[in-house]
Write an enzyme that holds these catalytic residues in place. Structure first.
Site, PDB file in Angstrom:
ATOM      1  N   ILE A   1      10.864  23.421  30.632  1.00 34.30           N
ATOM      2  CA  ILE A   1       9.999  24.592  30.726  1.00 34.30           C
ATOM      3  C   ILE A   1      10.445  25.584  29.660  1.00 34.30           C
ATOM      4  CG2 ILE A   1       9.345  24.333  33.144  1.00 34.30           C
ATOM      5  CD1 ILE A   1      11.516  26.212  33.958  1.00 34.30           C
ATOM      6  N   ASP A   2       9.533  26.436  29.233  1.00 31.37           N
ATOM      7  CA  ASP A   2       9.809  27.337  28.120  1.00 31.37           C
ATOM      8  C   ASP A   2      10.955  28.298  28.428  1.00 31.37           C
ATOM      9  OD1 ASP A   2       7.668  26.188  26.789  1.00 31.37           O
ATOM     10  OD2 ASP A   2       6.250  27.711  27.464  1.00 31.37           O
ATOM     11  N   LYS A   3      11.548  28.817  27.374  1.00 25.12           N
ATOM     12  CA  LYS A   3      12.678  29.743  27.475  1.00 25.12           C
ATOM     13  C   LYS A   3      12.395  30.886  28.447  1.00 25.12           C
ATOM     14  CE  LYS A   3      15.129  33.123  24.563  1.00 25.12           C
ATOM     15  NZ  LYS A   3      14.377  34.363  24.873  1.00 25.12           N
TER      16      LYS A   3
END
Length: 304
Positions: free
Chosen positions: A137-139
């Site tokens: 999942i994105d930062k």
């Protein structure tokens, strides 16, 4: 590099060699064994063969197992929120702001650095930069993701993702008042032709499907939504919601210029379910909104 051999039995005749090796070798996954064929490390009667070779009785199979590539990522004592752990998998509730694996500009302080400190073993299917990482999942997205401790677990979870058996649901705040209760966005996502650092809906992209459901409308200015992934393209929810005209609050890449400061997009992976790769039991996890996200939501509710 270690060398091994096996004489094909009459009962093995006609079996594809890659499937036979998977059956007779316990310590390596199908994905790892495939790499041996790519490197011409599997011989039949002293000749390199492809993985679809059909075995014949009395064939002498020889294979070499390459030494593991040395890991160049430093283990770091970084706190992580472990929701579940056993000898096969971990389920992590990742906080917003943490990068999942090392990449350009983020070589340390990633989830992988923390996992290497916590675990003695992680799967190696995705290489030395992404040990254990089945999906990401994105930062600036918070929430749940599953980590594989060994390659067989990784292979099973990857197959479940491919077959859309892993269920992932997110909560998000978007700009605008979505007029309908439910919707499905079926639009291919790929690298933007205008800006290669961004993703976009494009005919050259890969198939991408996002289902959404309105949880709460907020003064006609914002909508609190639930998003369910059918596919898992990079930035998929962020790109899809922008595409239909309701970009995520706080999104620095795909959002509006004037937005609420959330230190990144208001997106939280709150639900994750899958079949345990070894025990074959259905696993289901949910985590609440992180405090920062919940505070933003409550402040919007109180505003006019």
């Amino acid at each position: 590099m270690s060398e091994f051999s096996y004489i094909v039995k009459t009962s093995d005749q006609g079996i594809r060699i890659d499937k036979l090796l998977v059956n007779i070798i316990d310590d390596y996954s199908r994905s790892q064994i495939k790499t041996w064929f790519d490197k011409n490390l599997v011989l039949v009667n002293d000749k390199a063969v492809k993985q679809n070779y059909k075995c014949q009785a009395e064939d002498q199979i020889q294979w070499q197992v390459p030494k593991a590539e040395p890991l160049d990522i430093v283990a770091k004592n970084i706190p992580i929120n472990i929701v579940y752990e056993d000898e096969d998998i971990l389920v992590i509730n990742k906080e917003s702001g943490m990068v999942v694996h090392p990449a350009a500009g983020h070589q340390e302080d990633t989830l992988v650095n923390a996992l290497l400190y916590h675990c003695d073993d992680l799967s190696g299917i995705n290489g030395v930069k992404r040990p254990g990482i089945v999906h990401r999942i994105d930062k600036d997205t918070s929430g749940l993701l599953v980590v594989a401790k060994h390659d067989l677990a990784h292979e099973s979870l990857s197959e479940q993702l491919k077959e859309k058996k892993v269920k992932r649901a997110y909560q998000a705040i978007v700009h605008g008042d979505i007029p309908h209760e439910y919707g499905t966005i079926d639009a291919p996502v790929g690298r933007s032709e205008k800006n290669r650092q961004l993703m976009d809906v494009t005919e050259k992209g890969k198939a991408a499907v996002t289902h959404f459901e309105v949880i709460e409308r907020l003064h006609g200015k914002f909508t609190f939504v639930k998003c369910m992934l059918e596919t898992g393209r990079t930035h998929q929810i962020r790109v899809h919601m922008k595409y239909i005209g309701y970009p995520l609050v706080g999104d620095p890449k795909y959002g509006q210029r004037k937005t609420i400061d959330v230190d990144g997009q208001a997106l939280h992976a709150y639900h994750l379910s899958f079949e345990h790769p070894v025990k074959k039991e259905q696993m289901e996890f949910e985590v609440p909104l992180p405090e920062k996200f919940a505070t933003v939501l409550e402040n919007i509710r109180k505003s006019n």
